[in-house]
Design a protein around this motif. Sequence first.
Motif, PDB file in Angstrom:
ATOM      1  N   THR A 274       0.932  -1.221  -0.013  1.00 22.01           N
ATOM      2  CA  THR A 274      -0.062   0.054  -0.097  1.00 22.01           C
ATOM      3  C   THR A 274       1.067   1.374  -0.069  1.00 22.01           C
ATOM      4  OG1 THR A 274      -0.027   0.469   2.410  1.00 22.01           O
ATOM      5  CG2 THR A 274      -1.652  -1.303   1.530  1.00 22.01           C
ATOM      6  N   SER A 275       0.224   2.283   0.145  1.00 23.73           N
ATOM      7  CA  SER A 275       1.148   3.655  -0.175  1.00 23.73           C
ATOM      8  C   SER A 275       1.663   3.679   1.226  1.00 23.73           C
ATOM      9  CB  SER A 275       0.211   4.761  -0.465  1.00 23.73           C
ATOM     10  OG  SER A 275      -0.750   4.965   0.359  1.00 23.73           O
ATOM     11  N   ASP A 276       1.464   3.351   2.325  1.00 21.08           N
ATOM     12  CA  ASP A 276       2.032   3.318   3.689  1.00 21.08           C
ATOM     13  C   ASP A 276       2.739   2.321   4.070  1.00 21.08           C
ATOM     14  OD1 ASP A 276       0.575   5.752   3.808  1.00 21.08           O
ATOM     15  OD2 ASP A 276      -0.690   5.404   5.306  1.00 21.08           O
ATOM     16  N   GLY A 277       3.217   1.312   3.129  1.00 24.39           N
ATOM     17  CA  GLY A 277       3.787   0.187   3.684  1.00 24.39           C
ATOM     18  C   GLY A 277       3.119  -0.990   3.166  1.00 24.39           C
ATOM     19  N   SER A 278       3.856  -2.297   3.500  1.00 20.70           N
ATOM     20  CA  SER A 278       3.528  -3.428   3.027  1.00 20.70           C
ATOM     21  C   SER A 278       2.700  -4.481   4.187  1.00 20.70           C
ATOM     22  CB  SER A 278       4.455  -4.201   2.442  1.00 20.70           C
ATOM     23  OG  SER A 278       5.110  -3.784   1.234  1.00 20.70           O
ATOM     24  N   PHE A 279       1.692  -4.693   3.763  1.00 21.06           N
ATOM     25  CA  PHE A 279       0.784  -5.443   4.889  1.00 21.06           C
ATOM     26  C   PHE A 279       1.497  -6.988   4.553  1.00 21.06           C
ATOM     27  CE2 PHE A 279      -2.160  -2.261   5.159  1.00 21.06           C
ATOM     28  CZ  PHE A 279      -2.683  -2.173   6.398  1.00 21.06           C
ATOM     29  N   VAL A 280       1.656  -7.721   5.650  1.00 20.97           N
ATOM     30  CA  VAL A 280       2.124  -9.073   5.602  1.00 20.97           C
ATOM     31  C   VAL A 280       0.743  -9.820   6.393  1.00 20.97           C
ATOM     32  CG1 VAL A 280       3.511 -11.017   6.443  1.00 20.97           C
ATOM     33  CG2 VAL A 280       4.306  -8.698   5.431  1.00 20.97           C
ATOM     34  N   GLY A 281       0.347 -10.868   5.880  1.00 23.84           N
ATOM     35  CA  GLY A 281      -0.766 -11.552   6.317  1.00 23.84           C
ATOM     36  C   GLY A 281      -0.915 -13.036   5.854  1.00 23.84           C
ATOM     37  N   PHE A 282      -1.916 -13.448   6.040  1.00 20.91           N
ATOM     38  CA  PHE A 282      -2.423 -14.858   5.667  1.00 20.91           C
ATOM     39  C   PHE A 282      -3.827 -15.106   5.684  1.00 20.91           C
ATOM     40  CE2 PHE A 282      -0.431 -15.248   9.946  1.00 20.91           C
ATOM     41  CZ  PHE A 282      -1.560 -15.739  10.769  1.00 20.91           C
ATOM     42  N   VAL A 283      -4.318 -15.897   5.083  1.00 18.65           N
ATOM     43  CA  VAL A 283      -5.772 -16.652   4.952  1.00 18.65           C
ATOM     44  C   VAL A 283      -5.674 -17.830   6.101  1.00 18.65           C
ATOM     45  CG1 VAL A 283      -7.645 -17.685   3.974  1.00 18.65           C
ATOM     46  CG2 VAL A 283      -6.349 -15.849   2.657  1.00 18.65           C
ATOM     47  N   ALA A 284      -6.536 -17.977   7.169  1.00 16.94           N
ATOM     48  CA  ALA A 284      -6.357 -18.913   8.082  1.00 16.94           C
ATOM     49  C   ALA A 284      -7.679 -19.570   8.133  1.00 16.94           C
ATOM     50  CB  ALA A 284      -6.049 -18.419   9.287  1.00 16.94           C
ATOM     51  N   GLY A 285      -7.711 -20.872   8.517  1.00 15.50           N
ATOM     52  CA  GLY A 285      -8.856 -21.526   8.730  1.00 15.50           C
ATOM     53  C   GLY A 285      -9.239 -22.011  10.204  1.00 15.50           C
ATOM     54  N   HIS A 286     -10.427 -22.349  10.238  1.00 13.71           N
ATOM     55  CA  HIS A 286     -11.004 -22.542  11.830  1.00 13.71           C
ATOM     56  C   HIS A 286     -11.881 -23.694  11.554  1.00 13.71           C
ATOM     57  CE1 HIS A 286     -13.128 -22.416  15.639  1.00 13.71           C
ATOM     58  NE2 HIS A 286     -12.005 -22.212  16.126  1.00 13.71           N
ATOM     59  N   ASN A 287     -11.582 -24.812  12.189  1.00 12.27           N
ATOM     60  CA  ASN A 287     -12.817 -25.892  12.138  1.00 12.27           C
ATOM     61  C   ASN A 287     -13.985 -25.758  13.023  1.00 12.27           C
ATOM     62  OD1 ASN A 287     -11.170 -27.898  10.477  1.00 12.27           O
ATOM     63  ND2 ASN A 287      -9.565 -27.988  12.064  1.00 12.27           N
ATOM     64  N   GLU A 288     -14.999 -25.614  12.197  1.00 14.21           N
ATOM     65  CA  GLU A 288     -16.468 -25.734  12.867  1.00 14.21           C
ATOM     66  C   GLU A 288     -16.945 -27.265  12.747  1.00 14.21           C
ATOM     67  OE1 GLU A 288     -17.437 -23.100  14.313  1.00 14.21           O
ATOM     68  OE2 GLU A 288     -16.019 -21.696  13.351  1.00 14.21           O
ATOM     69  N   PRO A 289     -18.173 -27.612  13.535  1.00 16.49           N
ATOM     70  CA  PRO A 289     -18.594 -28.887  13.649  1.00 16.49           C
ATOM     71  C   PRO A 289     -18.918 -29.546  12.163  1.00 16.49           C
ATOM     72  CG  PRO A 289     -19.392 -27.446  15.093  1.00 16.49           C
ATOM     73  CD  PRO A 289     -18.772 -26.665  14.251  1.00 16.49           C
ATOM     74  N   PHE A 290     -19.161 -28.927  11.328  1.00 18.91           N
ATOM     75  CA  PHE A 290     -19.332 -29.425  10.013  1.00 18.91           C
ATOM     76  C   PHE A 290     -19.109 -28.644   8.743  1.00 18.91           C
ATOM     77  CE2 PHE A 290     -23.356 -30.235  12.702  1.00 18.91           C
ATOM     78  CZ  PHE A 290     -22.990 -31.743  12.709  1.00 18.91           C
ATOM     79  N   SER A 291     -18.032 -27.540   9.087  1.00 17.15           N
ATOM     80  CA  SER A 291     -17.434 -26.952   7.788  1.00 17.15           C
ATOM     81  C   SER A 291     -16.222 -26.266   8.435  1.00 17.15           C
ATOM     82  CB  SER A 291     -18.472 -25.937   7.514  1.00 17.15           C
ATOM     83  OG  SER A 291     -18.802 -24.924   8.447  1.00 17.15           O
ATOM     84  N   VAL A 292     -15.356 -25.359   7.663  1.00 21.05           N
ATOM     85  CA  VAL A 292     -14.442 -24.599   7.993  1.00 21.05           C
ATOM     86  C   VAL A 292     -14.651 -23.192   7.746  1.00 21.05           C
ATOM     87  CG1 VAL A 292     -11.885 -24.041   7.524  1.00 21.05           C
ATOM     88  CG2 VAL A 292     -12.742 -26.571   7.476  1.00 21.05           C
ATOM     89  N   THR A 293     -14.565 -22.291   8.652  1.00 22.55           N
ATOM     90  CA  THR A 293     -14.542 -21.005   8.482  1.00 22.55           C
ATOM     91  C   THR A 293     -13.229 -20.242   8.281  1.00 22.55           C
ATOM     92  OG1 THR A 293     -14.781 -20.298  10.693  1.00 22.55           O
ATOM     93  CG2 THR A 293     -16.726 -20.626   9.740  1.00 22.55           C
ATOM     94  N   TYR A 294     -13.347 -19.237   7.627  1.00 22.70           N
ATOM     95  CA  TYR A 294     -12.061 -18.602   7.022  1.00 22.70           C
ATOM     96  C   TYR A 294     -12.032 -17.143   7.552  1.00 22.70           C
ATOM     97  CZ  TYR A 294     -11.558 -22.632   4.213  1.00 22.70           C
ATOM     98  OH  TYR A 294     -11.470 -23.759   3.655  1.00 22.70           O
TER      99      TYR A 294
END
Length: 371
Positions: A274-294
């Motif tokens: 971005t114009s103010d610097g670089s974001f560092v990050g990741f997509v993460a998952g979390h196990n739910e009873p019948f699916s995965v949320t992100y």
Amino acid sequence: MNQHIIPQQWKKNGMACMVAVIFIVSLLMGGLFASPLVTSAADAQPAGIEIELKVGSDTALVNGKEIKVQGMYETKGVTMIPVRVLMKAFELNIQFFNSAHEKSFTLNSKSYRDYSAYVKLGALEAQVGGKVVKLPQPAVEKQGSLMVPLRVFAESLEAVVKIDRKNKTIRITRAADILVDGKHRIGSSKDSWSIAAPLYNPSEPTATSLFGFETHPGAWNWSGSLNANPNAGFTVTIWTEDGGKPLTEDETLEQLKKQIHTSWFTIQKRTLKTSDGSFVGFVAGHNEPFSVTYSQFWILRLPEKTYYIEIFIGNGSVEKHTWVADQLLPTFRASFDDKDANSKDVTLIKQHATNLRTPSSKPTDALRNSY
């Protein structure tokens, strides 16, 4: 490359299933499966979709790029077009099914906008978005390519079809999906940040913390939606802490991971400039009873402050999550313009709430910047 699917690709299902199993296992192991992806602010503005096809031509223009396709044709008054064109333009994944009784395929969206279709070759009905849709002509295979009725499938993707019979051309268009408001912003004069406000159904910023981050005082979140659809919502959480010396990318990721609940597992690492610097990050998952949320978790470390952002949209593909960040994060600024009448200051919202709980306090103009 034309889409030759019969009979060769139907036989590849076994290998595809094995690859899918390996992929899912790698996700659950929490490893980083992709190299860092760098996106610039110039990539943040999404373009609309435009397809141009011509009768008798084996090429199509998809968003300005020419691709080779099986030519469209008309049968019993119904124009048939290659599925490959729709996949390329609307970012659709395809999966094939082949049994002793039927051949079929599914289409699913990789973009933020949800879309799904289940189609049997030779059938006069298809399932689109969970509903049964009648087809004027069945989907067929022609010289190795899947062909489907133009108008039914284009309009199911919320596109507009225009036919120029004189020049024997067809244009399929859809406006760009915009997530953020180009005018209004949300930010904090106290913590020196601001970011574009949601374009549709914006919620009032509230002092809170979502599940992904550990509990932190001073966290703010709000939500918006895509194209005024409340069922296609996203939620954003921002909080800050003191800045510090520059860190390597690996050190920055470790700093980010310290702030996140240990039940989340990393899927894809990214870097976004971005114009103010670089974001560092990741997509993460979390196990739910019948699916995965992100969720997406991001960090921007500057000498004065360190900024943390979570973007939550629930279930969906990795592409959907990266698509949201690519529009939202480039609008972030490590500053707040208190002279901008279109900016909502969460600091004043908090002060206003405090004053309402204190009868002796003076009136405040905290909400003067409502949008």
